[in-house]
Design an enzyme around this catalytic site. Structure first.
Site, PDB file in Angstrom:
ATOM      1  N   ASP A 203       0.833  -1.202   0.000  1.00  0.00           N
ATOM      2  CA  ASP A 203       0.000   0.000   0.000  1.00  0.00           C
ATOM      3  C   ASP A 203       0.874   1.260   0.000  1.00  0.00           C
ATOM      4  OD1 ASP A 203       0.916  -0.093   2.593  1.00  0.00           O
ATOM      5  OD2 ASP A 203      -1.060  -0.277   3.524  1.00  0.00           O
ATOM      6  N   SER A 204       2.192   1.066   0.099  1.00  0.00           N
ATOM      7  CA  SER A 204       3.142   2.162  -0.081  1.00  0.00           C
ATOM      8  C   SER A 204       3.061   2.746  -1.486  1.00  0.00           C
ATOM      9  CB  SER A 204       4.567   1.690   0.204  1.00  0.00           C
ATOM     10  OG  SER A 204       4.842   0.471  -0.465  1.00  0.00           O
TER      11      SER A 204
ATOM     12  N   ASP B 253      -0.823  -6.301  -0.270  1.00  0.00           N
ATOM     13  CA  ASP B 253      -1.356  -5.643   0.925  1.00  0.00           C
ATOM     14  C   ASP B 253      -2.875  -5.496   0.846  1.00  0.00           C
ATOM     15  OD1 ASP B 253       0.629  -5.136   2.793  1.00  0.00           O
ATOM     16  OD2 ASP B 253       1.230  -3.235   1.899  1.00  0.00           O
TER      17      ASP B 253
ATOM     18  N   LYS C   2      -1.268  -9.512   2.891  1.00  0.00           N
ATOM     19  CA  LYS C   2      -0.629  -9.043   4.124  1.00  0.00           C
ATOM     20  C   LYS C   2      -1.558  -8.093   4.856  1.00  0.00           C
ATOM     21  CE  LYS C   2       2.946  -6.090   4.133  1.00  0.00           C
ATOM     22  NZ  LYS C   2       2.438  -4.952   4.967  1.00  0.00           N
TER      23      LYS C   2
ATOM     24  N   GLU D 184      -1.942  -5.661   8.585  1.00  0.00           N
ATOM     25  CA  GLU D 184      -1.251  -5.024   9.694  1.00  0.00           C
ATOM     26  C   GLU D 184      -2.015  -5.245  10.994  1.00  0.00           C
ATOM     27  OE1 GLU D 184       0.556  -1.274   7.080  1.00  0.00           O
ATOM     28  OE2 GLU D 184      -0.574  -0.884   8.917  1.00  0.00           O
TER      29      GLU D 184
ATOM     30  N   GLU E  67       8.418  -4.030  11.418  1.00  0.00           N
ATOM     31  CA  GLU E  67       8.864  -2.733  10.925  1.00  0.00           C
ATOM     32  C   GLU E  67       9.295  -1.818  12.061  1.00  0.00           C
ATOM     33  OE1 GLU E  67       7.501   0.958   7.999  1.00  0.00           O
ATOM     34  OE2 GLU E  67       6.255  -0.840   8.154  1.00  0.00           O
TER      35      GLU E  67
END
Length: 271
Positions: free
Chosen positions: A51-52, A90, A120, A122, A189
């Protein structure tokens, strides 16, 4: 006639075996076909359609604005450029938090429409229901603990996480929980290297670090940062392997000069 050996595909089983034998896992982000093809041919193990993309592709300040449709578009492009690498996608903000049914529906769209290999998410215990529901559908899940950018407004800063004992204890507990739930790997992270080492030694699944020191099972960076295509981002954990910002700017300036002086195209470059 030469006989070509089939290209070995990276799978969750391969990644688990790499951890067992102590071989480090290489992982980078990718958002488009051309870049994915280069990284795959270079031999990267895992590609993350992160999502970066909201930051490096669209120019947003945070990762929050990217939509499910947009991440699917990027993932489709990446998968078409890959023969060997394992592709993780993501789940964007808002697609899984607090709603395990939405998490499953979002995941099904990603898997069916992109051909990606895993998703993925979070978070730890607070998203356990979403992880379990996705896993029940047979989709591999990679966890993400420590600094979780989708929660940036909760944290209020991008500084190192889990420096205090209580947060470090919860992170370790969450890592063990993610393993128990069935996650095949976890990204850590921006946490202390000592804690990351403890996590990696406490679970049997691969731990991939970004700003988490050397004592984990692999490393991940945003490809634009690694190649030096970005210039204003200078975290301690980042090593730039090229300065493509300046290289690309210089090449563009040469092109502009050649066009304006009528040096391009020359006789060999016309029909």
């Amino acid at each position: 006639m030469s006989v070509h050996q089939p290209i070995k595909k990276v799978t969750t089983h391969v990644l688990h075996s790499m951890k067992q034998r102590g071989e480090k896992i290489s992982m980078l982000t990718a958002y488009d076909f051309s870049m994915a093809r280069i990284l795959d041919e270079a031999g990267i193990d895992v590609l993350l359609v992160g999502d970066s993309a909201a930051n490096v592709m669209a120019g947003y300040e945070t990762t929050l604005p990217i939509t499910l449709d947009q991440i699917i578009y990027h993932a489709q492009s990446v998968v078409r450029g890959v023969d060997r690498a394992f592709v993780v996608v993501d789940l964007p903000f808002g697609c899984y938090q607090g709603d395990s049914k939405a998490a499953l529906n979002s995941t099904i769209r990603i898997m069916k429409e992109t051909g990606g290999h895993a998703v993925k998410l979070e978070g730890g215990s607070e998203i356990a229901d979403s992880i379990s529901r996705i896993l029940s559908a047979g989709v591999p899940v990679m966890g993400h603990l420590g600094l979780t950018p989708q929660s940036i407004y909760k944290f209020g800063t991008y500084s190192v996480r889990a420096k205090k004992e209580a947060e470090a204890k919860k992170l370790l507990e969450d890592a063990k929980l993610l393993e128990e739930l069935g996650c095949f790997a976890i990204v850590l992270e921006k946490i202390p290297a000592k804690l990351a080492k403890e996590v990696a030694e406490s679970v049997s699944i691969p731990i991939i670090g970004i700003g988490a020191g050397p004592h984990v099972d692999g490393q991940v960076l945003v490809v634009h940062d690694m190649l030096g295509m970005t210039k204003d981002f200078h975290p301690r954990f980042l090593r730039r392997y090229l300065n493509m910002y300046e290289m690309m700017k210089e090449a563009t300036q040469r092109y502009i000069k050649d066009v304006k002086t009528q040096d391009f195209p020359n006789e060999k470059e016309q029909y």
